[in-house]
Design an enzyme around this catalytic site. Structure first.
Site, PDB file in Angstrom:
ATOM      1  CB  SER A 187      -0.934   0.000   1.215  1.00  0.00           C
ATOM      2  OG  SER A 187      -1.855  -1.068   1.146  1.00  0.00           O
ATOM      3  CD  GLU A 471      -5.479  -2.045  -8.878  1.00  0.00           C
ATOM      4  OE1 GLU A 471      -5.463  -0.808  -8.760  1.00  0.00           O
ATOM      5  OE2 GLU A 471      -4.690  -2.645  -9.621  1.00  0.00           O
TER       6      GLU A 471
END
Length: 688
Positions: A187, A471
């Site tokens: 992330s 994602e």
């Protein structure tokens, strides 16, 4: 006839399939799926009868212009049983099948998703939804090729890159990867450790993996099929002259060939490993990449937001590393949009299977009376009907997100860009988390038969589970939503202009601060509870209260704990705020879609489903509303009672609601979820 390649290029004709589906809706319900049981002919309380529901009209309203390309894909795979994924398949075979499926879709069926990525994003996401119905691994592999690898080239590169790579990406001559995630960094993209150092002598970048933590990990298409990779790395410029040293210009993207185009052997300096068998999505060949002094031409820098000249000078239209980084990630937001949209498709399939089986399966009943459908039991309705309502709510919310994304790609308006970034983060996190939980509920709702692999819940659950992580991890994405809300609260609440997604907050916050306990606290009539104004006000009041209270808490704790410590102390509060805001947006888009529906009977059933979604969500968090005296005890009881009535009413049209998702049986595939003769299909799998 279905397999006759002479018919419309090898797939079933769309008009014939339309006629077949319409005839099913016009005929009496199949005998294997009973109608509403007389056991529950009327729930407690009043019940307003709906006009007959036309699944064809409902489906047309939901899918619109996307129906043609989706039916084209469904019919193509129906005509090609050799391309359908079996229940039991090895990882190696699944990967090869997935590649054959993609190649056939592109080069035989003539569906070219990459052109939609550039010219018509909403149609691209419709393709993604349809292929996900065929095999979720296929959808992810398609997304890696066209949205991630291809999208990075056209969105982060310039004309020279598009001219050189577009056709090869489009026709699969250039299968590629998206090499962002590292073993130690996911992330936190700005923390990536891979380096790309410019060598002014040779006019090349040198790509290096400085340590094991910087190995590119979980890279789709890398283990077997990829020939190129978009590699995200820190751009390092050496100082020239006597000063020595170097300058880090931040994370940039580079095109790196990883395998020979003819022999498919990995190129010098590139080490490729297989990440192996996974919990799900084993049709996708995830791999790991290590780079050892890999040299690439300077032109392989995707230089839309920053370029390096022949003499090693860096120029950019954006002044800081942070702004360049934000612009880069902003162009890649399509991946989150696609995941949110695809997650709804998975939920549609699971809900369809669970509802159809619950209509089919009969169990117990009044003494000396026929057994009743298990969907007639209030407990089963409580499990599945709010889920069905949520599926519809998510459909319209993610369709809105796709429309906003398409607008962003055309206008490049900064306000729309920020709006899409926050909305895609929130919807991706909220929808994928809800779907993951719902898949287990659907399995349990179908009892032992839900445990059979052929009935798909386990496969869907395992393939979808990673949607919560890639994602952007869902917890991280919700924090982004909360941070953006706080930014809006701090900077724009006082006289500024709020972006579209957050614009309701000004009025809602003013109402909350001036009148925290509205006069409607005790109103409990059905017309009031089913009024969209009451429903939206309740959702938005909760969000406003959470926003104001967490802002106060953060201010208080930051004095002693600092900014990071205060954020961590309030983290659960912030996540709840983000979820509350996203629920408000979902409801608002559902209400808009109901009000915009031109067909009277379709509008009526959508209103019913929307009311169930709204009141179920309010009841789910009734403690919050009670604690702040927004809902009095008598009103809370009325909400609970009406929610049960709405569940019963939605049960009465549940068959039509799932039929409107319009998945053919060869896409749904689960025998217990067939439109008719489900038990016959099921027993055949056991050899009867």
């Amino acid at each position: 006839m279905d397999n006759d390649p002479t018919i419309t290029g090898g797939y079933h004709t769309k008009p014939l399939r339309r006629i077949e589906r319409l005839s099913l809706h016009l005929q009496a319900p199949p005998s294997s799926i009973p109608t509403v049981s007389p056991l529950l002919s009327s729930p407690c309380g009043s019940s307003k009868l709906l006009s007959p529901v036309n699944p064809e009209a409902l489906s047309e309203y939901m899918r619109g212009r996307h129906r043609e390309v989706q039916e084209r894909i469904f019919d193509f795979f129906r005509s090609r049983p050799d391309l359908q994924t079996p229940v039991e398949i090895s990882t190696r075979d699944h990967r090869e099948l997935c590649m054959r499926q993609l190649a056939a879709l592109v080069n035989e069926a003539g569906v070219r998703p990459f052109r939609y990525v550039v010219d018509d994003p909403s149609l691209y996401f419709a393709v993604l939804e349809a292929v996900g119905g065929v095999d979720i691994s296929l959808a992810i592999k398609l997304g890696v090729q066209y949205s991630l690898w291809g999208g990075s080239v056209v969105n982060l590169g310039t004309k020279k890159h598009k001219d050189k790579y577009f056709d090869g990406i489009d026709n699969l001559e250039y299968p590629g990867c998206f090499a962002m995630t590292e073993l130690h960094h996911g992330s936190n993209v700005q923390g990536l450790q891979t380096t790309a150092t410019f060598d002014p002598i040779t006019d090349e970048f040198v790509i290096d993996t400085p340590n094991d933590g910087a190995i590119k990990w979980w890279i789709g298409n890398a283990a077997v099929h990829g020939k190129f990779a978009t590699v995200f790395a820190k751009l390092v410029l050496p100082f020239q002259g006597e000063r020595g040293g170097s300058a880090n210009m931040g994370v940039h993207a580079f095109i790196v060939p990883i395998r020979d185009m003819e022999t498919h052997v990995s190129l010098p300096g590139i080490e490729i490993h297989d990440c192996g068998h996974k919990v799900g999505l084993n049709g996708v060949d995830n791999g790991a990449l290590r780079f050892k002094s890999v040299r690439i031409p300077r032109d392989n820098l995707l230089d839309r937001f920053g370029s390096v000249s022949r003499d090693g000078k860096y120029t950019s239209i954006l002044p800081t590393i942070n702004k360049r980084f934000a612009a880069t990630l902003g162009e890649l937001v399509g991946g989150r949009v696609g995941l949110a949209y695809s997650s709804v498709s998975v939920l549609k399939i699971a809900t369809t299977i669970a509802v159809r089986y619950s209509l089919l399966r009969q169990q117990f009943g009044p003494p000396k009376k026929p057994e009743v459908s298990i969907l007639d039991y209030q407990s089963q309705q409580h499990k599945l009907m709010p889920m069905l309502a949520s599926t519809y709510a998510f459909h319209f919310a993610t369709r809105h997100l796709v429309d906003k994304y398409s607008e962003m790609k055309k206008s490049h308006d900064e306000e729309v860009v920020g709006d899409v970034h926050a909305l895609s983060a929130g919807l991706k996190a909220y929808v994928t988390s809800y779907t993951a939980k719902s898949l287990s509920v659907c399995r349990e709702a179908c009892g032992g038969h839900g445990y059979a692999a052929v009935n798909r819940f386990g496969i869907l659950r395992n393939d979808h589970d990673i949607f919560q992580t890639f994602e952007g991890d869902n917890t991280v994405l919700l924090q982004q939503v909360a941070a953006d809300l706080l930014k809006q609260y701090k900077e724009k609440f006082q006289g500024g202009t709020l972006t579209v997604t957050w614009s309701y907050l000004r009025e809602s916050m003013n109402s909350y601060l001036s009148q925290p306990n509205p006069v409607t606290t005790r109103w409990e009539g059905e017309d009031h509870l089913r009024n969209p104004t009451f429903q939206l006000n309740a959702f938005r009041h909760r969000t406003s209260r959470l926003l104001q209270s967490v802002a106060v808490r953060l201010s208080k704790h930051s004095k002693t704990l600092g900014g990071f410590g205060a954020w961590n102390r309030c983290l659960n509060h912030l996540l709840t705020l983000a979820e509350s805001h996203i629920e408000s947006v979902i409801l608002a888009k559902f209400i808009e879609s109901v009000q915009s529906c031109p067909d009277t009977s379709t509008k009526a059933v959508l209103k019913l489903v929307c009311d169930l979604y709204a009141l179920d969500r309010i009841w789910n968090d009734i403690g919050t509303y009670r604690n702040v005296d927004y809902v009095a005890p008598n009103k809370a009881k009325a909400i609970h009672k009406l929610t049960e009535i709405l569940c019963f009413q939605v049960r009465g049209v549940a068959r039509e609601l799932v039929d409107a998702f319009d998945f053919p049986d060869h896409v749904t595939r689960a025998p217990i979820g067939m439109t008719s003769e489900a038990y016959l299909h099921y027993t055949q799998h056991a050899g009867f």
